[in-house]
Structure formats: C-alpha cells, structure tokens
Design a protein around this motif. Sequence first.
Motif, short mmCIF file in Angstrom:
data_model
loop_
_atom_site.label_atom_id
_atom_site.label_comp_id
_atom_site.label_asym_id
_atom_site.label_seq_id
_atom_site.Cartn_x
_atom_site.Cartn_y
_atom_site.Cartn_z
N ILE A 188 2.91 -5.15 6.78
CA ILE A 188 4.11 -5.62 7.58
C ILE A 188 5.34 -5.63 6.82
CG2 ILE A 188 4.68 -6.92 9.22
CD1 ILE A 188 2.05 -7.63 10.08
N ALA A 189 5.43 -6.41 5.75
CA ALA A 189 6.54 -6.32 5.04
C ALA A 189 7.37 -5.08 4.33
CB ALA A 189 6.71 -7.44 3.98
N HIS A 191 6.63 -2.16 6.09
CA HIS A 191 7.09 -1.21 7.20
C HIS A 191 8.28 -1.96 7.62
CE1 HIS A 191 2.78 0.24 8.08
NE2 HIS A 191 3.42 0.87 7.00
N ASN A 192 8.51 -3.14 7.46
CA ASN A 192 9.90 -3.63 8.05
C ASN A 192 10.89 -3.56 7.09
OD1 ASN A 192 8.69 -5.13 10.00
ND2 ASN A 192 8.76 -7.02 8.89
N LYS A 193 10.78 -3.00 5.74
CA LYS A 193 11.66 -2.59 4.92
C LYS A 193 11.96 -1.18 5.20
CE LYS A 193 12.22 -2.13 -0.29
NZ LYS A 193 11.58 -2.24 -1.35
N ARG A 195 11.61 0.29 7.95
CA ARG A 195 12.29 0.32 9.30
C ARG A 195 13.95 0.42 9.13
NH1 ARG A 195 13.17 1.31 14.03
NH2 ARG A 195 12.72 0.17 15.76
N SER A 196 14.38 -0.39 8.34
CA SER A 196 15.89 -0.56 8.04
C SER A 196 16.26 0.25 6.52
CB SER A 196 16.20 -2.06 7.99
OG SER A 196 15.47 -2.53 6.59
N LYS A 233 17.74 3.47 13.07
CA LYS A 233 16.52 2.87 12.72
C LYS A 233 15.32 3.87 12.40
CE LYS A 233 18.31 -1.58 12.59
NZ LYS A 233 18.13 -2.07 11.37
#
Length: 637
Positions: A188-189, A191-193, A195-196, A233
Amino acid sequence: MLTHFINIINTDNEDFHLRFITQTDKDNFNHFEVCTALSSFGCIEIVPQENTTLDPVIRSLIRDAITMLALLLEKQQNDTLLADQKSLFKSVVSQRTRELEQSNRDLKREVTERARIEKQLQESQKLIQQIIETTPNLIYIYNLVARKNEFANRKLTEILGYSAEDIVELDADLLETLLHPDDISAAIAHHNKLRSADSDLPITITYRARHRDGTWRWLRCRELPFARSADNKVTKILGLAEDITESVKAEQTRKLYEQRLRQSQKIEAIGTLAGGISHDFNNILAAILGYADLARLDLEENSHPYQHIGEVIKAGHRAKELVNRILTFTRQEHLGKIPVQLGTLLQETVALIRKQMPATIEVKTDINPQSGNILADPGQIHQMVQNLCNNAAQSMNQQGTLVMKLRSREFSDEDMITHPYSLPGTYQHLSITDTGTGIAQEHLERIFDPYFTTRNMGEGSGMGLAVVAGIVKSHDGFIEVESKTGTGTTFNLYFPADTSTHPNGLTSKHTALPRGREHILIVDDEKSIVAMTKMRVERLGYTTTALTSSKDALELFMADPDQFDLVITDLGMPEYTGDQLAEKMFRVRPRLPVIICSGYNSHIDFNIETISACCRFLMKPVTHEELARSIRDALRA
C-alpha cells in the motif's frame, strides 16, 4: 439593264467579304444606303459603281441576302463561340480528367499505403501479443483507484495458478486477496508513492503472493505509471513481475548452510580442543580410577574408606562419561552400546538435573525399577534426557512442573497402525512431560530438523532436539510428540528392551575375576600409568615387565620374542606409536596377543583387525574388571 457581280471570297482569316459590282441607274438604287446597311455587319466591303440604281426587286433580294448574310454571320459567330466554348470545355474536361486520374492514383497509393500500415500494425500487435504471452515474466495493469487488476498475461496462471479472468472477477480487494498479510502495508505504501509520482520511472518492490494451492510465491515487481487523471495523479500502473521463489529459497538455503558451516566450524573447534585434552584427561582419570580400584582391594567392603573410595570411582566414571559426551557431541567419538539398566541411569540423571534446574521447577519421577535393560551408550542417554529437560525448562519459562515416567510396554502387530515406527516386542517407554507453552501444530513436523528453532537469536542453536532424535534413532528406537499450544508437551521415547543377561554394577573385591600366570609386557610413556597398570596386573597373578619407552620395549622383545605371552601398550607414544609397535612385533610373532589402550578413540586411524586378529582395543580409563576380562580374552584368542 442591271449588271452585277456578287463574289464571296474566303480569306485567310476566315472572314467573309461581299463585294458588289453594280452598274445601274443611281436613281433606282441608293448604294450608299446599301453600303451603310451592310457596313454595320462588319467585314463586308461594298464597292458601288457610280450612276448605279437598284431595282426594287434587286433591292429586296439584296435585303434578303443581307438578312441571310446577317444570319450566316451570326451563325458563324455562334459557331466560333461554340467552338471556343467546346475547346475550352474540352480543355477543362481534359484538365479535370488529368486531375481525377492523379487523384485516383494518389487515392490508390493512399489505400495501398494504408493497407500496408494496417498490415504492419496487425503484425506489430501480433508480435507484441506474442512477446507479452511468451515472456518469462508476469505483465499486468493494475487500477490504483479501483484496486483491481485490469490485465494480466498467461504467465499469471503459471506463477499463481489463476487465469486473467479469475483475477479480474475477484470481488475482494486484490491486495488483501493475494498478498501475504505481512506484505500488505508495504504494498500500500508503495502504491501511494506511485500514485503521486511525477516521473514515469519504474519502482521495484518484492513481496509474497498466494498461489491458488495456498503456497506462497516470492515476486519481484517493477511498476511504473500507465495512466493519469486530469490532476496528473497516477490512476493505473503497468507492472512486470518476476517469480524469484527459487532464488529466495536458494538464498535461504545458502544462509542456512553458512550458518551450519559456522556451527560446524564451532563444533569442530570444540572437537579439536576436546580431542586435544581428552587423551591427557583420560590418562589422569585412568590413574585416579586405577589407584582407587587398587585401594578398594585392600579395604573391607563395609568400612567407610571402602565406601568413600567407591564414591571416588563413581565420580571418576561420571567424569569419563562427561568426556565421552563432549566427544560424541563434537562428532569425534562413537561409543559402543552396553547393557544399561535404564531406570537406574534415569535416577542418576534426574539427580544431576535437579541440581541444574531452578527451584521454581518441580521435577517429579515415576520410574519403574523393574523396567529392565536396554543396549545403550549411557553418555548419549544422559545427554538426550538432559536436552529434553533443558527444552522443557525453557518452554515453562523457568516455572512449572516436569514429570518423567518409565514403564515397559509390549507392542503387537496391531499397534503398528497407531505407532508406525514400532515393531512387535518389548520396549522401554520413557515419557517426559512439561507444563510449558507447547508447540504450534505447524512446527511439530520440523522440531527435529537440525538448526530449526522458534526461539529468538541467542536463545538456542536448534540442535537440542535434532541430537535427541539422532540418539533415539541410533538406539533403534523411535520418538513421538504430543503437544498443543498453551497446554504443554509430552515426548514419548521408545527403546527396544534387552532381554539378555549381563553383569552390571561395581565389582567387589570378592568377585571372582579371571586370573593367570602368564608374562605380560606393559608399555606406556606415562610413569604413573605404567606403575598403576603393573600393580593391577600383578594383583591378578600375572608376571609383568613395565617400560616407558616403546623403542626399549621393541629391543627387549626382539631379543627374545617368545618371553612374553601378552603385550599391553599405549597408543600415543613417542618413537613408536602403539600400532606401529604392534606391527613390528607381529612381523616376528604373528599370533602375539596385543591390547592397545588410548585415552582418545579418534586417534585410531587404522583398523586393528588388519594388523592382527589377536589385537584388542581398550578405551581409557579402564576398570579393574575390564582389564582382567580383556587380558583373559586376549590370551584365549
């Protein structure tokens, strides 16, 4: 009389000229009117003759002629205009025809080019599809917003057992469905990285994914942005995953082997140290036990000194077993099995364990003294029980109850169903139960694997139970474990019973020992050992010659090879070792009985039987009974 000529002349420029030549009465015809009328048509030249007069009929004819001429001229003009228009039209049509032909040629080329491009595009798409489907890696497109997989190649089936349709149709969150619970937060971390992320550079992550059969596969994934929203995004990512499970296993195996190698090196170092001191230590024990045996022979059995010396002898034997256990653990020593009264051995072992256990652990025993014997190495049995008790103490966190039971048990053919490692017959059943934390079911099958441990670093090497299993197996027994998390553990050990009869216990001075009157040569570089052995042998009735030099002993023997009936020699000596001395003696006297003694069994790098069938070996320290029986057996042989 009216005379006139009308000439119609076709000139080079295709213009018509009408020339009138008339001779008439000028009163009857006004030729100037005619000239005026005809000149209005242009290109008509009228040449009148003076004094010419036109008749009314002629005038009418001329007028009709003029009218006709006008019509002809108009027709001529129209024909000319029509010819011009026709020529222009033909020119326009020809130009348009050429343009249309060029357009058709251009269109044909365009259609051909488009067909070629479409064919190349189809071939490219086919090639890309083949590359995607035949690549050794998993290619996928993952929707970060919906948290769903939108595409995957056929490699997905090979790696994880799912089809692309299965992945797309999964209702639950894909990460929670496929990823190992310990790896979800990292994914998840990651994918968040992504994402931005501002750039489209790939980012690598490694995690475990669940195969359809329930096993876990290690995947190394390189993921990069594939689609973005209006606010830039990342909404979708393109991933390339490589199955590295075998590489991870190989790395884990390598680390395990490295750990085992380091452990083996440590054990080897301990073994080298133990081997280096065992010879000298066993020589010291040999002197202690030998002189203690001699002292007991001169004392009354019921006296306190006799009993005290007996305790010294027991302590000496425990020291001997301690050295043997060290050598056994370091794989430097392999002892033979002897008949052992298991109940008595366990009681002695428990007495030692109680002193080592913390007072917060209660040790209970239920040992049947009539359980009988087993063929065993006492040192290994002691080590086995001690390992199990140490494990139990650690699982109880140094507080609880330890129960040890010993019973005889008969196994039948039917028992082999519930105890597959058993054979019909009598077994000694030893059970050791603790009230500790127990063993998780997923670990039960691996607890006997070398170096396997669930403890933290520094709390154990994982060798204890592996040693226990090895000892039980080497004694032709088997082991079973009963455990549940939180309810403690029971180890059930089964050893085949020894039904034969053997002498056991310490021999009193009144026990009849084999005696003789033969002449025995004793050779040992330790003066105390030579003196003690000489006295023990002479107490058995033999005549002795004792020397501390193997070279002197060989010279004495060579002077008269038949003067000695038996040779007792130490193995590790300067000049000639015991086996070298024996070989030289056998060349002269092949049937000479020889007993070779050593304080360290691994110093024997030869097969005694290849030297002579009359050769025997004794491990120091040697009891008085062992020495007496060995001498007699060698002389008989």
